[in-house]
Design a protein around this motif. Structure first.
Motif, PDB file in Angstrom:
ATOM      1  N   ARG A  77      -6.147  -3.234   3.079  1.00 21.29           N
ATOM      2  CA  ARG A  77      -5.512  -4.339   3.917  1.00 21.29           C
ATOM      3  C   ARG A  77      -4.279  -4.059   4.443  1.00 21.29           C
ATOM      4  N   SER A  78      -3.426  -3.441   3.696  1.00 19.65           N
ATOM      5  CA  SER A  78      -2.098  -3.488   3.941  1.00 19.65           C
ATOM      6  C   SER A  78      -1.799  -2.150   4.953  1.00 19.65           C
ATOM      7  N   ALA A  79      -2.876  -1.088   5.010  1.00 15.50           N
ATOM      8  CA  ALA A  79      -2.780  -0.035   6.032  1.00 15.50           C
ATOM      9  C   ALA A  79      -3.080  -0.425   7.226  1.00 15.50           C
ATOM     10  N   TYR A  80      -4.336  -0.714   7.350  1.00 17.06           N
ATOM     11  CA  TYR A  80      -4.852  -0.978   8.696  1.00 17.06           C
ATOM     12  C   TYR A  80      -5.089  -2.271   9.077  1.00 17.06           C
ATOM     13  N   ILE A 118      -1.680   4.567   4.880  1.00 18.26           N
ATOM     14  CA  ILE A 118      -2.290   4.259   3.484  1.00 18.26           C
ATOM     15  C   ILE A 118      -1.805   5.130   2.337  1.00 18.26           C
ATOM     16  N   LEU A 119      -1.024   6.205   2.784  1.00 17.86           N
ATOM     17  CA  LEU A 119      -0.653   7.083   1.531  1.00 17.86           C
ATOM     18  C   LEU A 119       0.538   6.395   0.791  1.00 17.86           C
ATOM     19  N   PRO A 120       1.454   5.818   1.301  1.00 13.60           N
ATOM     20  CA  PRO A 120       2.425   5.126   0.584  1.00 13.60           C
ATOM     21  C   PRO A 120       1.941   4.074  -0.298  1.00 13.60           C
ATOM     22  N   TYR A 121       0.664   3.077   0.125  1.00 12.79           N
ATOM     23  CA  TYR A 121       0.145   2.299  -0.815  1.00 12.79           C
ATOM     24  C   TYR A 121      -0.325   3.176  -1.999  1.00 12.79           C
ATOM     25  N   LEU A 122      -1.147   4.045  -1.683  1.00 14.19           N
ATOM     26  CA  LEU A 122      -1.878   4.859  -2.662  1.00 14.19           C
ATOM     27  C   LEU A 122      -1.005   5.359  -3.576  1.00 14.19           C
ATOM     28  N   ALA A 152       7.666   6.694   9.127  1.00 15.49           N
ATOM     29  CA  ALA A 152       7.287   5.401   9.285  1.00 15.49           C
ATOM     30  C   ALA A 152       6.422   4.666   8.181  1.00 15.49           C
ATOM     31  N   GLY A 153       5.783   5.326   7.533  1.00 19.73           N
ATOM     32  CA  GLY A 153       4.806   5.017   6.142  1.00 19.73           C
ATOM     33  C   GLY A 153       6.043   4.687   5.039  1.00 19.73           C
ATOM     34  N   PHE A 154       6.648   5.408   4.738  1.00 22.50           N
ATOM     35  CA  PHE A 154       7.704   5.272   3.537  1.00 22.50           C
ATOM     36  C   PHE A 154       9.142   4.764   3.656  1.00 22.50           C
ATOM     37  N   ALA A 155       9.349   4.568   4.949  1.00 27.33           N
ATOM     38  CA  ALA A 155      10.627   3.918   5.268  1.00 27.33           C
ATOM     39  C   ALA A 155      10.779   2.658   4.597  1.00 27.33           C
ATOM     40  N   ASP A 156      11.851   2.473   3.666  1.00 29.40           N
ATOM     41  CA  ASP A 156      12.141   1.354   2.902  1.00 29.40           C
ATOM     42  C   ASP A 156      11.184   0.897   1.988  1.00 29.40           C
TER      43      ASP A 156
END
Ligand code: PLP
Length: 496
Positions: A77-80, A118-122, A152-156
């Protein structure tokens, strides 16, 4: 029972899915692979009705079995979400007798967003599950698109830092501008004098450096990878092939069980490997058509069984495919060798010592699902111009490699199986090459004027990702020699 993952170079290195995501690469230098590829547990009727997010859950839960339902659904949900400019997430566009699977509707307008959103959440979920107390340092080599998508995915993202190395003269103007304007206190972007293979090899060496690993641990850090060697990137990429099949069923373009061919513009062999995994899961895929640019090491490999990187590295108009060492091929080699880690390790040692290896006849036969093809820069430009003039649809240079290879294959083989072409980048990301292909009169126009002109002739809106960089400030301007990568890591982390 949990699906376990093991290293392609040592059977004894077994970990859970979340541990594999956290580690990125195995200590022995191998890549993690699932011990079995699960079967797809979906009826065609159900698949045809599913949203992208529902499809993602159905596929990913079979691979990431130690994540709870709630954890996985939260990640999805957070990714897409609204980061994508279409609710469909990955729409199919029919043009000129093929289906283009548009994988470029995410934050950085290349297909890397499909997995890197989605990788940062995983990964942060995996850190929590495994009681990881160290801060995760994402170390990434990029041929242009992974870097920005990972940034973009991992910033902050709390508990993470990210360092990206890119080849200084090997990316497009838009790609570079996107990276060097990246905000976020935990981000660092560095150009290197060298090509993508230099960057990727350097990063792999840093991963394997035990002394550096110790110094890092002492300072409270551990490395992980956002490159497609991480299983947490591969698994989300399987989803869109399953989803595309569902869309074709729903529109009536195919009947349940009917085969499709998949065509993928290939560099590091991650995207097409995901399609192969989808096929192994039982998705009715016929041929896997692997399209290369002039760095056609994979085309030669599928034809001859000899992988040989000893050749000139060519800078092309499809820079994200300018690669001679396709890391993810190792996962296929391992499987073709009958899940034989020893044999795979032997071949990989040959690759690093001699720059080449030869697979056995049996392995070559086992790879017959794959067809290789390649397209030159002139052919790519001609393909962009052809499809635009015939249909008004504008391809980027990478997708055009695949499109050209597909049409040649179709012509020569007579194979009329419906084809899905992975459309890996927005044409806006490579506006110069695209516009000059459509009309030479555009040569000499400045980058943003070309972008506005592309919007006008294609009747599409300039993506947010491009608007953002028009006036953005350059925040990262460091360029180093490829021998200084370790020093740069230490400097970024404040380790001496
Ligand atoms: C990364 C990339 C590719 C190659 O994908 P692999 O998974 O490395 O084979 C192709 N096209 C674009 C636009 C990319 O960014």
């Amino acid at each position: 029972m949990d699906l376990m993952y093991r290293s392609t170079r040592n059977d004894k290195n077994r970990v859970t899915a979340s541990q594999a995501v956290l580690k990125g690469l195995a200590e022995d230098g191998g890549l993690f692979v699932p011990e079995q590829i699960p079967r797809l547990e979906l009826s065609p009727e159900a698949l045809a009705q599913m949203t992208y997010q529902e499809t993602a859950y159905a596929v990913m839960k079979q691979y990431l079995t130690d994540y709870t339902e709630q954890e996985l659904k939260d990640c999805i949900r957070s990714a897409y979400d609204e980061k994508f400019d279409t609710e469909e997430i990955a729409p199919l566009h029919e043009a000129g007798g093929a289906y283009y699977l548009e994988l470029f509707h995410g934050a950085t307008i290349a297909f890397k967003d499909m997995a890197l959103s989605i990788l940062p959440y995983l990964m942060t979920t995996a850190a929590r599950k495994n009681h990881e107390d160290k801060e995760i340092v994402i170390l990434t080599a990029t041929s242009g698109d992974t870097g920005k998508a990972a940034l973009a995915g991992f910033a902050d993202v709390p508990g993470t830092k990210i360092l990206v190395f890119y080849p200084k003269n090997g990316v497009s103007a838009v790609q570079e501008k996107q990276m060097v304007t990246q905000k976020g206190a935990n981000t660092c972007v560095i150009g290197i004098h060298g090509n993508f293979d230099d960057a990727q090899t350097g990063v792999k060496q840093l991963f394997g450096d035990a002394a550096l690993g110790e110094a890092l641990a002492k300072a409270g850090y551990r490395f992980s990878s956002a490159n497609s060697i991480n299983i947490g990137r591969l698994v989300p990429q399987i989803v869109y092939y399953v989803y595309a099949y569902g869309r074709l069923l729903k529109s009536g373009a195919i009947q349940a069980g009917e085969r499709i061919n998949v065509v993928v513009p290939t560099g590091n062999f991650g995207n097409i490997l995901a399609a192969y995994y989808a096929k192994c899961m039982g998705l009715p895929i016929g041929r896997l058509i692997c399209a290369s640019n002039e760095n056609k090491v994979l085309y030669d490999f599928f034809r001859t069984g000899v992988y040989d990187r000893n050749r000139e590295f060519i800078l092309t108009s499809s820079p994200s495919m300018d690669i001679l060492i396709s890391s993810n091929l190792e996962r296929l080699i391992y499987r073709m060798a009958g899940d034989d880690a020893k044999e795979n390790a032997r071949l990989m040692a040959e690759l690093s010592a001699k720059g080449s290896y030869t697979v056995s006849e049996a392995m070559k036969t086992a790879m017959q699902d794959f067809t290789g093809g390649f397209a030159t820069m002139e052919e790519v430009a001609a393909e962009i111009a052809r499809l635009y003039s015939e249909t008004g649809y504008v391809l980027d240079t990478h997708t055009a490699v695949a499109s050209r290879v597909y049409h040649v294959y179709r012509e020569q083989s007579g194979d009329r199986t419906p084809a899905v072409i992975a459309s890996t980048a927005s044409p806006y990301k490579f506006a110069r090459s695209v516009m000059e292909a459509i009309d030479p009169k555009y040569a000499g126009m400045d980058d943003f004027a070309l972008i506005d002109e592309l919007s006008r002739i294609s009747g599409t809106k300039v993506p947010r990702a491009i608007e953002e960089i028009r006036s953005a400030e350059v925040l990262h301007d460091k360029v180093i020699d490829k021998t200084q990568m370790e020093a740069a890591v230490k400097e970024f982390l404040g380790i001496r």
